[in-house]
Enzyme design. Structure first.
Site, PDB file in Angstrom:
ATOM      1  N   TRP A 142       2.580  32.910 -42.326  1.00 56.00           N
ATOM      2  CA  TRP A 142       1.741  32.134 -43.245  1.00 56.00           C
ATOM      3  C   TRP A 142       0.612  32.982 -43.811  1.00 56.00           C
ATOM      4  O   TRP A 142       0.238  32.848 -44.979  1.00 56.00           O
ATOM      5  CB  TRP A 142       1.166  30.923 -42.505  1.00 56.00           C
ATOM      6  CG  TRP A 142       0.273  30.058 -43.351  1.00 56.00           C
ATOM      7  CD1 TRP A 142       0.625  28.999 -44.123  1.00 56.00           C
ATOM      8  CD2 TRP A 142      -1.156  30.180 -43.492  1.00 56.00           C
ATOM      9  NE1 TRP A 142      -0.474  28.455 -44.746  1.00 56.00           N
ATOM     10  CE2 TRP A 142      -1.580  29.165 -44.371  1.00 56.00           C
ATOM     11  CE3 TRP A 142      -2.109  31.058 -42.965  1.00 56.00           C
ATOM     12  CZ2 TRP A 142      -2.916  29.003 -44.736  1.00 56.00           C
ATOM     13  CZ3 TRP A 142      -3.444  30.891 -43.328  1.00 56.00           C
ATOM     14  CH2 TRP A 142      -3.818  29.882 -44.198  1.00 56.00           C
ATOM     15  N   HIS A 143       0.066  33.892 -42.990  1.00 56.24           N
ATOM     16  CA  HIS A 143      -1.074  34.687 -43.433  1.00 56.24           C
ATOM     17  C   HIS A 143      -0.705  35.721 -44.485  1.00 56.24           C
ATOM     18  O   HIS A 143      -1.585  36.129 -45.254  1.00 56.24           O
ATOM     19  CB  HIS A 143      -1.726  35.377 -42.231  1.00 56.24           C
ATOM     20  CG  HIS A 143      -2.630  34.475 -41.450  1.00 56.24           C
ATOM     21  ND1 HIS A 143      -2.175  33.651 -40.438  1.00 56.24           N
ATOM     22  CD2 HIS A 143      -3.971  34.234 -41.538  1.00 56.24           C
ATOM     23  CE1 HIS A 143      -3.191  32.966 -39.939  1.00 56.24           C
ATOM     24  NE2 HIS A 143      -4.276  33.287 -40.590  1.00 56.24           N
ATOM     25  N   GLY A 144       0.515  36.149 -44.540  1.00 54.89           N
ATOM     26  CA  GLY A 144       0.853  37.104 -45.585  1.00 54.89           C
ATOM     27  C   GLY A 144       2.145  37.854 -45.326  1.00 54.89           C
ATOM     28  O   GLY A 144       2.701  37.823 -44.232  1.00 54.89           O
TER      29      GLY A 144
END
Length: 467
Positions: A322-324
């Site tokens: 989700w963060h990248g």
């Protein structure tokens, strides 16, 4: 548009507040229309055509919500519309955020895909998860489907928490979209909370970023151990004040308009274990994964430890992704999962004295967030070397320079990262008027300092806009 910009503070926000509370004060539908239009303008200010991506997500999830609600009312399974909601929302997120990364890594294995140039819409992970939450909450009976597209549009796009959270679950604000009650107590508390968050961002995070970026851009193996620790400590504080500051501003803005968002941070650096730390950090995201992934998989109420490991690892892998789109985030997630499993095995929580537990927790976070911050896993590992003294000397003139120039800033950051304010409030009970006057004076002083810095153009984008 940034909360910490002169355009937002001196033009956008005052205009929206004046329209909301003067000509539209007694017309709820008019207020909601205003907030929706303002939110779309807020996003389109910097994203231009990407506002159409968000509007597509709004319409898609509105239709899927109606379908889900219709099947639920007839006692039929909601598996098909929910599956379509999950697939469509995650597909949208995949194309914009992960497609290029996947193709680049496939090409490293010998394929020859053409790599498209895809710009990442700001905050796409936040509004995608929020839109998906709408359908999931309806399917679980935690809210009624909205027949009015306007209400779904406002829920997904509401500008205070649109770009960097907190991620607001539909069931939390469903009632307030139509039946919220504005009052002076909420409005004044919202203003104070907004100024506190703005101060965190401009007075602390932005200044700490200058120190962190300068040190973290050095070759790690040339850094003295003390300098390396000053760098990572500065980044830890920068990250906290950047994100918690935005959350404070979002919560404060919400209260100004009668919305009550849940807390997103509860002094995580005061935690005495990693398990406790992650219950206090980015609470809305952790709650989202708990409610929509961990519990549906069985949570910790499973018979076999292997299934528990699968459930927890799934949460951390998805949280990392989700963060990248970078291997650093995946390694960061795996490290946190491994540390949490080790804590669970030795039943660490509550065993160590609080100061030692707090030190252990922050050391673990320092090493894992190093991987999170550096551009590659290799760079993060090399910085680990500097943190344990493999970069050469333990102390140098460079270390003395950074400490001498920034000790006041670092001290202020450390103090503000711990629950000093709640402690002071507890100590000053019975002095209500004095405390209120002092708080008002402090808020005014902070706002003045922030305004001066913003007028000089000394601000930078929020870190979590990239997510």
């Amino acid at each position: 548009m940034l909360f910490s910009s002169s355009v937002f503070l001196l033009l956008f926000l005052p205009a929206v507040l004046l329209l909301y509370y003067l000509p539209l004060r007694r017309w709820r539908m008019g207020q909601n229309i205003l907030l929706l239009i303002a939110s779309l303008v807020f996003y389109a200010w910097g994203e231009k055509w990407f506002v159409l991506v968000m509007m597509t997500a709004i319409v898609l999830n509105w239709l899927l919500g109606l379908w889900t609600g219709a099947r639920l009312s007839k006692g039929r399974s909601t598996r098909l519309p929910v599956t379509m909601a999950v697939v469509s929302n995650l597909s949208l997120l995949f194309v914009f955020k992960y497609l290029t990364f996947v193709l680049e890594n496939l090409n490293l294995l010998g394929t020859q895909f053409i790599i498209p140039v895809i710009q990442l819409p700001i905050g796409i992970s936040f509004f995608t998860f929020q839109a998906l939450s709408y359908v999931l909450d309806i399917s679980q009976g935690n809210g009624q489907p909205q027949r009015n597209l306007l209400y779904v549009g406002l829920y997904v796009s509401f500008f205070p928490q649109l770009i960097a959270g907190p991620i607001v679950k539909y069931e939390t604000v469903a009632e307030e979209i139509v039946h919220r009650q504005e009052n002076w107590a909420d409005f004044s508390a919202g203003v104070s909370r907004f100024v506190a968050g703005l101060s965190k961002k401009v007075l602390l995070s932005n200044q700490l970023a200058l120190v962190a970026d300068r040190i973290l851009n050095y070759d790690p193996m040339s850094l003295p151990m003390a300098t390396a620790w000053i760098g990572i400590l500065s980044y830890m504080l920068q990250l906290y004040f950047d994100f918690s500051g935005y959350s404070d501003m979002a919560i404060g803005l919400g209260r100004m308009f009668g919305f009550h968002f849940l807390e997103n941070f509860r002094y995580p650096y005061a935690a005495t274990s990693l398990a406790q730390f992650w219950k206090r950090w980015h609470i809305s995201l952790n709650t989202w994964f708990r409610d929509y992934l961990y519990i549906p998989l069985g949570g910790n109420k499973v018979k076999h430890k292997s299934r528990l490991l699968l459930n927890m690892s799934s949460v951390w892998i998805f949280s990392a992704i989700w963060h990248g789109a970078n291997w650093t985030y995946l390694v960061w997630g795996i490290l946190n999962f491994a540390l949490l499993m080790a804590e669970r095995l030795v039943r660490l929580e509550g065993k160590a004295p609080k100061p030692l537990g707090c030190l252990y927790t922050n050391l673990c976070f320092a090493f894992t967030v190093t991987i999170f911050r550096l551009p590659t896993v290799g760079a993060g590992v090399r910085y680990w070397g500097a943190l344990v003294g493999l970069g050469g000397s333990l102390w140098s003139a460079q270390s003395a320079y950074f400490l001498q120039e920034n000790w006041i800033l670092l001290t202020a950051g450390i103090l503000c990262a711990f629950p000093i304010v709640p402690w002071l409030r507890a100590c000053t009970r019975g002095y209500g008027m004095v405390v209120e006057v002092g708080q008002a004076a402090l808020t005014l002083a902070a706002l003045t300092a922030v305004t001066v810095l913003i007028a000089r153009g000394s601000y930078n984008p929020f870190i979590y806009f990239n997510f």
